[in-house]
Write a protein that holds these residues in place. Sequence first.
Motif, PDB file in Angstrom:
ATOM      1  N   PRO A  62       0.811  -1.228   0.000  1.00  0.00           N
ATOM      2  CA  PRO A  62       0.000   0.000   0.000  1.00  0.00           C
ATOM      3  C   PRO A  62       0.840   1.273   0.000  1.00  0.00           C
ATOM      4  CG  PRO A  62      -0.018  -1.039   2.169  1.00  0.00           C
ATOM      5  CD  PRO A  62       0.709  -1.976   1.263  1.00  0.00           C
ATOM      6  N   ALA A  63       0.169   2.401  -0.074  1.00  0.00           N
ATOM      7  CA  ALA A  63       0.846   3.705  -0.042  1.00  0.00           C
ATOM      8  C   ALA A  63       1.599   3.847   1.281  1.00  0.00           C
ATOM      9  CB  ALA A  63      -0.177   4.818  -0.202  1.00  0.00           C
ATOM     10  N   PRO A  64       2.765   4.516   1.248  1.00  0.00           N
ATOM     11  CA  PRO A  64       3.519   4.720   2.496  1.00  0.00           C
ATOM     12  C   PRO A  64       2.847   5.756   3.387  1.00  0.00           C
ATOM     13  CG  PRO A  64       4.584   5.850   0.681  1.00  0.00           C
ATOM     14  CD  PRO A  64       3.416   5.122   0.089  1.00  0.00           C
ATOM     15  N   LYS A  65       3.283   5.797   4.642  1.00  0.00           N
ATOM     16  CA  LYS A  65       2.803   6.841   5.549  1.00  0.00           C
ATOM     17  C   LYS A  65       3.312   8.196   5.051  1.00  0.00           C
ATOM     18  CE  LYS A  65       2.602   3.947   9.649  1.00  0.00           C
ATOM     19  NZ  LYS A  65       3.621   2.993  10.114  1.00  0.00           N
ATOM     20  N   PRO A  66       2.566   9.261   5.343  1.00  0.00           N
ATOM     21  CA  PRO A  66       3.019  10.593   4.929  1.00  0.00           C
ATOM     22  C   PRO A  66       4.445  10.847   5.431  1.00  0.00           C
ATOM     23  CG  PRO A  66       0.795  10.710   5.798  1.00  0.00           C
ATOM     24  CD  PRO A  66       1.272   9.306   6.043  1.00  0.00           C
ATOM     25  N   GLY A  67       5.279  11.405   4.554  1.00  0.00           N
ATOM     26  CA  GLY A  67       6.663  11.676   4.910  1.00  0.00           C
ATOM     27  C   GLY A  67       7.602  10.533   4.558  1.00  0.00           C
ATOM     28  N   GLN A  68       7.056   9.352   4.258  1.00  0.00           N
ATOM     29  CA  GLN A  68       7.910   8.204   3.927  1.00  0.00           C
ATOM     30  C   GLN A  68       7.854   7.850   2.440  1.00  0.00           C
ATOM     31  OE1 GLN A  68       7.162   4.979   6.681  1.00  0.00           O
ATOM     32  NE2 GLN A  68       7.698   6.252   8.437  1.00  0.00           N
ATOM     33  N   GLU A  69       7.338   8.758   1.626  1.00  0.00           N
ATOM     34  CA  GLU A  69       7.272   8.513   0.193  1.00  0.00           C
ATOM     35  C   GLU A  69       8.681   8.480  -0.402  1.00  0.00           C
ATOM     36  OE1 GLU A  69       5.787  11.087   1.714  1.00  0.00           O
ATOM     37  OE2 GLU A  69       3.620  10.884   1.436  1.00  0.00           O
ATOM     38  N   ASP A  70       8.883   7.627  -1.388  1.00  0.00           N
ATOM     39  CA  ASP A  70      10.168   7.506  -2.079  1.00  0.00           C
ATOM     40  C   ASP A  70       9.884   7.604  -3.579  1.00  0.00           C
ATOM     41  OD1 ASP A  70      12.450   6.604  -3.400  1.00  0.00           O
ATOM     42  OD2 ASP A  70      12.896   5.061  -1.897  1.00  0.00           O
TER      43      ASP A  70
END
Lengths: 230, 221
Positions: A62-70
Amino acid sequence: MATIAKTVGLNRKQVAWRIAQEIPEGSYVNLGIGSPEMVANYIPDGREIFFHSENGILGMGPAPKPGQEDGNLINAGKKPVTLLPGGSYFNHTDSFAMIRGGHIDICVLGAYQVAENGDLANWATLDTTKPPGVGGAMDLAVGAKKIYIMMDHLTKDGQPKLMTSCTYPHTGYGVVRTIFTDLAVIDVIDKGFVVRELAKDMSLEDLRSKTDASLTLAKNWSVLNPPEMN
Amino acid sequence: MINKEVQNIAAAVSYINDGAVILSSGFGDAGAPISLLEALAKTDVKNLTIVSNNAGEGNYGLAALIKSGKVAKIICSYPISAGSIIFQNLYNQKKIQLNVVPQGTLSERMRAAGAGIGAFFTPTSAGTKLGEGKETRIIEGIEHVLEYPLKGDIALILAKKADRLGNIIYDKSARNFSPVMAMAATTTIVQVEELVEVGEMDPELIITPGIFIDRIFVHNK
């Protein structure tokens, strides 16, 4: 105030839920860009399924937590995702060998139109003022073992999308296995539409009036009755 | 001693001829060699053909190169991303040619070029608008179209780490088209984040061996 009319049919989340129930344990699955991505949210707990992304991922999470996007870990819609344990990265040629070589068990795509013989139109409209773009749609249509379609039964203008033959440009011929709409689950069998499930309070006659092709009711048909979701 | 590292970005994109076919890696921004593309935009080269999955977004990288007027034609699978405004404006003004190719066919045509395959048959696009005009053959009852190799004069790719020999590894889904483009071009130029010593990378894990790499530009050195 007018009373709110009772709506017949499923919302998008419920259609995504219904498709998720159809995906067996151990499947390798590719989800098309847009609404089909929602299917991943409704896989029953404990069922191990691998999601493939055309840009070189198996085991997409799933989508990462906010701030953990790569920015280097994205899905086919170029949105940030995660990798689950057991996942892997590979190059584009290997990714499309998985698709074109018949290694993907199920692919869920959106569609403009589906014909009763399983023809699919989902990559271009009749509008020639915009540049065309196909992405991986034709590869998936031809290569995946089963093509499931997730779409509204009618266009926004109320026009049928299930047709005797596609009037929009073809993506692939005779490739669609099952169509999941807000009103029904319909299989393509021997070049004809067979209704397997009908939404609650939906009659076959109603469905026929919204379909530009013949419909047969399956002998063991049932009512399409997903849990409430808002 | 072999050393493929170039000392600056101008040297990285030097000796690229007018009319060159440039393979440009990336799926959207992931894996796109932004700095190399922008350096190329500052050269005098013209009439380029770009092969890439998309047609650039915003006004950086591939979009900046397209905006510079150096691109005559683009061969890609999906030029209609929301951010591809610069390409779409030039397309509407008929100032750039477009050839749309299904994504798997695009990738496989480059693999064919890199592997010395003369041509191949695939069912993808058979009978559709994108298969029009192509030679066809029925194989095991299914219509196929004949596709030819897509060879580059230059490949501009992105990677995470390289050694001076050009052995490289990538980062997550930023790998995408880089390995196949590296094999499909006469000269492959890689933009990397980090240069490491020969022997530092595990040979079992090297993704693209140095034989496919000609120039290394270390970004932000």
